[in-house]
Scaffold this motif. Structure first.
Motif: not given
Length: 333
Positions: A312-331
């Motif tokens: 969940k943190r990878a999917y919707t997390g902020p840049p502190d969790d996943i950088y520079p965008i999250n997995l949802q945005q990547l998809a």
């Protein structure tokens, strides 16, 4: 989604028939697939959680003899227990696929996929929309650098030099995948290995404390990987590379267990002599009953509850969790 990695995300590539048997060993795991689970967990891995969030089917293992073209199109898991970035990592544990071999297996499957497309533009669009998730590095420490009785790497390289060695080989394989037409990557950092039950038990200090020296070693790798992600995004503007901050996410869970519903942070739920942190969960061993309260399933791997938090943190997390965008945005790109 195509996955490369180690036992944290493996679903049966080392020995397909054996992993089918493991999926039936009560009370481990759930057979979500038509084939094996082969997982080192009490249920879903972080990849399964990502599949749920992305609306994808659970990924079959590359070693699945029933893997057909329709399943290939939905994605494949190439991860291998004991596999590492370096070819020599985990050799003492027997058959496993290193990252280099996993990439070769991917190339083999792409040949079949490409042949099925009538137009090359459609094939290229398929690749551009696909996501590669890479979860590697842990075994290169646990099953290599931190085993001085079996490997000379800790005598040959300082921790910083060893991290650079790993990153150089990692980069070669990432670029090999990039050259095949993939444009979306999620590269997960290594978690706080000094806090897993195996390392706590191996330390001469208290098992109540994480092994700071090991976490410092991992820090060199993670900082280098984050820098690599920045460099790759600069050098390849048509592609997108993400860095998953696994270390800080797990450190947050370990430091605030009650916030997430956990009560046991320093020992695994399963395994003979689990308090000593030396083994994985063996067939027919009796695990704890309060599995959602444990951070670790065995001496090395997190429980399903932790995996779902990480997904969940990878999917919707902020840049502190996943950088520079999250997995949802990547998809959505």
């Amino acid at each position: 989604m195509f996955v490369f990695g180690d036992s944290l995300v493996d679903n049966g590539n080392n020995n397909y028939l054996d992993s089918i048997a493991k999926s039936n060993y009560y009370p481990y795991g759930i057979d979500f697939f038509e084939g094996p689970t082969g997982r080192f967990c009490n249920g879903k891995t972080v990849i399964d959680g990502m599949c749920d969030l992305l609306g994808l089917p659970y990924l079959p293992a590359h070693a699945n003899p029933n893997l057909n073209f329709s399943k290939l199109l939905a994605g494949v898991n190439y991860a291998s227990a004991a596999g590492g970035i370096l070819d020599v990592t985990g050799t003492f544990l027997g058959g496993r696929y290193s990252l280099k071999q996993q990439v070769l297996n991917f190339e083999e499957d792409l040949t079949e996929i490409k042949a099925s497309f009538s137009h090359e533009d459609d094939y290229n669009k398929f690749l551009s929309k696909s996501i590669v998730v890479m979860v590697l590095g842990s075994n290169d420490y646990i099953n290599n650098y931190l085993l001085p009785t079996l490997y000379t790497s800790s005598y040959t390289y300082t921790p910083e030099q060893y991290a650079n060695l790993l990153l150089n080989e990692y980069t070669r394989q990432i670029l090999a995948i990039l050259s095949l037409g993939i444009r979306k990557f999620l590269l997960a950092g290594v978690g706080p290995l000094g806090c897993i039950p195996n390392q706590r038990a191996s330390s001469t200090g208290s098992t109540d404390q994480c092994v700071g020296q090991v976490n410092q070693m991992v820090g060199y790798f993670n900082r280098g990987l984050r820098s690599l992600v920045k460099q790759l995004n600069t050098d390849h503007p048509g592609s997108v590379f993400l860095y998953g901050n696994t270390f800080d996410a797990l450190e947050d869970i370990l430091g605030n267990p009650t916030k997430y519903g956990f009560t046991v942070i320093d020992e695994g739920c399963c395994g003979v002599g689990r308090n000593h942190g030396q083994i994985t969960c063996l067939p027919f061993a009796i695990p704890c009953t309060e599995r959602d309260e444990y951070i670790f399933w065995d001496a090395f791997h997190p429980t399903e509850a932790v995996n779902m938090i990480l997904a969940k943190r990878a999917y919707t997390g902020p840049p502190d969790d996943i950088y520079p965008i999250n997995l949802q945005q990547l998809a959505q790109l």
